[in-house]
Design an enzyme around this catalytic site. Sequence first.
Site: not given
Length: 246
Positions: A21, A23, A26, A34, A69-70, A72, A189
């Site tokens: 977790d 990315n 950051w 992203r 995540n689909w 997103r 995590r």
Amino acid sequence: MSLIEQINSEKLPKHIAIIMDGNGRWAKQKGMLRAFGHENGAKSVRTTVETCARLGVGHLTLYAFSTENWNRPKLEVEMLMKLLINSLKNEVKTLSKNNIRLNAIGNLDRLPKSAKKELLEVIEATKNNDRMVLTLALSYGSQEEIISAVKAIAVKVKNNIISTDAIDESIINQHLYTQNLPNVDLLIRTSGEQRISNFLLWQIAYAELYFTPVLWPDFNDEDLYAAIVSYQNRERRFGKTSDQIK
């Protein structure tokens, strides 16, 4: 004494699972898109995989893409799928060199045909490697996995293949995506979030949980060593008392 010197090679977790977790955050901190975070996160994947294999960890499972995540943005999902394909193409030699077998769990039929094709080709190319099993959780959701297992068991009960009295932990394990994997010993995590996010809910029943504020692209060998040292310093009782364990 350094962290790696504190690791007892005889008490390594057999199965480490990681929720990678941070990315996006950051990249945002650096004023970048992203996608930049995901690309650098892939570098941490390589480092972590090679380090686990070198230490002697038998199983490493990475939460690469969840069923949620689909949802997103379409462009980000497409970018992640392209990154997956490129990573698989680039890493197949590294996996073979390090004698690592690739495995995948999840609803793989939802992956784009090109991504699924590349994934299956790398799985086939590394199937005889036996140093470590690297499992990618792709299009994976633990609740969906458990529902699928319950449905499959219900069909077998209906068809008198198994009886309801025969249903136990082992029967359920046999119908999960992870049927060929041991239960998780250590769940890591990154990014400071302290939740499981629908990841291996059944398989982490007695796992040790380790949360670190380090964002995934910054996660390195020292961070992995710290997680393993923390794991080895804990008393794993599995419901028993300390006296029973001793």
